[in-house]
Design a protein around this motif. Structure first.
Motif, short mmCIF file in Angstrom:
data_model
loop_
_atom_site.label_atom_id
_atom_site.label_comp_id
_atom_site.label_asym_id
_atom_site.label_seq_id
_atom_site.Cartn_x
_atom_site.Cartn_y
_atom_site.Cartn_z
N GLY A 1 -41.19 37.79 -45.48
CA GLY A 1 -42.14 37.64 -46.74
C GLY A 1 -43.41 37.17 -46.71
O GLY A 1 -44.12 38.59 -46.46
N ASP A 2 -44.17 36.51 -46.47
CA ASP A 2 -45.79 36.58 -46.05
C ASP A 2 -46.30 36.06 -45.15
O ASP A 2 -47.21 35.05 -45.49
N THR A 3 -45.51 34.92 -44.31
CA THR A 3 -44.98 34.12 -43.07
C THR A 3 -45.14 35.36 -41.77
O THR A 3 -45.28 35.90 -42.05
N ILE A 4 -45.91 34.74 -40.84
CA ILE A 4 -45.94 35.26 -39.96
C ILE A 4 -44.93 34.47 -38.98
O ILE A 4 -45.13 33.34 -38.32
N GLU B 1 -53.78 23.50 -38.38
CA GLU B 1 -53.90 24.56 -39.09
C GLU B 1 -54.16 25.54 -38.20
O GLU B 1 -55.21 25.30 -36.46
N VAL B 2 -53.97 27.04 -38.28
CA VAL B 2 -54.09 27.73 -37.35
C VAL B 2 -54.88 29.14 -37.97
O VAL B 2 -55.02 29.29 -39.46
N ALA B 3 -55.78 30.14 -37.58
CA ALA B 3 -55.94 31.43 -37.73
C ALA B 3 -55.14 32.28 -36.52
O ALA B 3 -55.20 32.53 -36.11
N PHE B 4 -54.62 33.54 -38.02
CA PHE B 4 -54.43 34.64 -37.22
C PHE B 4 -55.13 35.78 -37.62
O PHE B 4 -54.83 36.07 -39.16
N GLU B 5 -54.87 37.05 -36.71
CA GLU B 5 -56.31 38.01 -37.23
C GLU B 5 -54.93 39.26 -36.77
O GLU B 5 -54.68 39.36 -35.66
N VAL B 6 -55.03 40.09 -37.15
CA VAL B 6 -54.64 41.98 -36.78
C VAL B 6 -55.91 42.96 -37.55
O VAL B 6 -56.56 42.33 -38.87
N ASP B 7 -56.59 43.46 -36.39
CA ASP B 7 -57.20 44.61 -36.44
C ASP B 7 -57.22 45.40 -36.14
O ASP B 7 -56.17 46.25 -35.20
N ILE C 1 -46.38 30.73 -39.32
CA ILE C 1 -47.63 30.11 -40.31
C ILE C 1 -47.63 30.73 -41.27
O ILE C 1 -47.03 31.62 -42.30
N THR C 2 -47.80 29.52 -42.08
CA THR C 2 -47.61 29.60 -43.75
C THR C 2 -48.98 29.82 -44.23
O THR C 2 -49.56 28.96 -44.24
N PRO C 3 -49.37 31.18 -44.77
CA PRO C 3 -50.94 31.09 -44.92
C PRO C 3 -51.32 30.24 -46.59
O PRO C 3 -51.08 29.98 -47.32
N ASP C 4 -52.18 29.60 -46.09
CA ASP C 4 -53.11 29.01 -47.33
C ASP C 4 -54.20 30.03 -47.56
O ASP C 4 -54.21 30.28 -49.13
N GLY D 1 -53.87 28.92 -41.62
CA GLY D 1 -53.05 28.36 -42.71
C GLY D 1 -51.98 27.34 -41.73
O GLY D 1 -52.56 26.96 -40.46
N PRO D 2 -50.75 26.69 -41.94
CA PRO D 2 -50.74 25.21 -40.85
C PRO D 2 -49.27 26.27 -40.47
O PRO D 2 -48.76 27.07 -40.89
N ALA D 3 -49.08 26.07 -39.10
CA ALA D 3 -47.79 26.03 -37.82
C ALA D 3 -47.34 25.01 -37.44
O ALA D 3 -48.10 24.49 -37.89
#
Length: 231
Positions: free
Chosen positions: A133-136, A153-159, A218-221, A175-177
């Motif tokens: 969906g929109d979660t990691i 609360e974490v940060a997740f990045e793809v680039d 991880i559910t995005p805020d 968002g929170p993990a």
């Protein structure tokens, strides 16, 4: 966040961190403002300015663009003539991606980086993941740094960035993990393959050699993204 993990235990800021702080102050930006501009975790920016670090790749490109300067300037390289090509890849610009563009890029890849708080400071580590969906969703060995993500609360990045041309993109999820049971990984689109033709869920198992470990969602805020291109 590629190339953005700083060594632990260091005490003094490095040359790049001093240059970043100087340019930030020149623009009258706070750390949170610069982090938002550059699409990176505020905790990592603080770490970069206060302790030795050696950022590279997309992180350095984003910082240069956000600080309205060049990669060469942040690296302390002497100015040198460049052949005119109509654009300078060392001085990139950033354009915002739409939420839909961000999710599309997340869905097309299978390895990202998660920033996790630790007693020594924020640690940024790569993890295989998939989009549900929109979660990691990702899995980490129980003794791995990434296994400490649940409850924070974490940060997740793809680039992806082509440094030669100065073109690329970056997506940041904050968002929170939380830990989830193994059955949760069966939801979503188990047959979907990423752009490289592999199933993200399989990529994690292959790396670990088993199906054990801590499963994390991880559910995005906030989901933000930047398109990087020459100025």
């Amino acid at each position: 966040m590629s190339g953005e993990t700083a060594p632990r235990g260091a005490q003094e800021p490095g040359a790049i961190g001093r240059r970043v702080a100087r340019h930030r102050e020149r623009l009258g930006l706070g750390r949170d403002e610069l982090a938002a501009r550059a699409g990176m975790a505020p905790g990592y920016l603080r770490y970069l300015e206060e302790q030795p670090a050696d950022p590279g790749g997309p992180g350095l490109l984003r910082l240069a663009a956000a600080l309205e300067t060049s990669v060469d300037e942040l690296l302390g390289r002497a100015a040198r003539p460049r052949p005119f090509s109509g654009a300078d890849p060392a001085r990139p610009e950033l354009d915002a991606l739409t939420p839909g563009d961000c999710l599309a890029r997340l869905a097309a890849h299978s390895v990202g980086r998660v920033a996790v708080p630790t007693p020594e400071g924020p640690a940024i580590v790569p993890v295989p993941y998939r989009l549900d969906g929109d979660t990691i969703l990702f899995r980490a060995a129980e003794d791995a740094v990434a296994a400490g993500a649940p409850g924070h609360e974490v940060a997740f990045e793809v680039d992806h960035v082509d440094e030669a041309s100065g073109r690329g993109w970056s997506v940041l999820v904050v968002g929170p993990a939380r830990a989830v049971p193994g059955a949760a990984e069966g939801r979503g689109s188990p047959g979907r393959r990423d752009a490289a033709g592999t199933r993200p869920a399989d990529a994690g198992a292959a790396e670990r050699g088993d199906e054990d470990g801590v499963r994390v969602r991880i559910t995005p805020d906030h989901i933000t993204g930047r398109h990087i291109h020459p100025g």
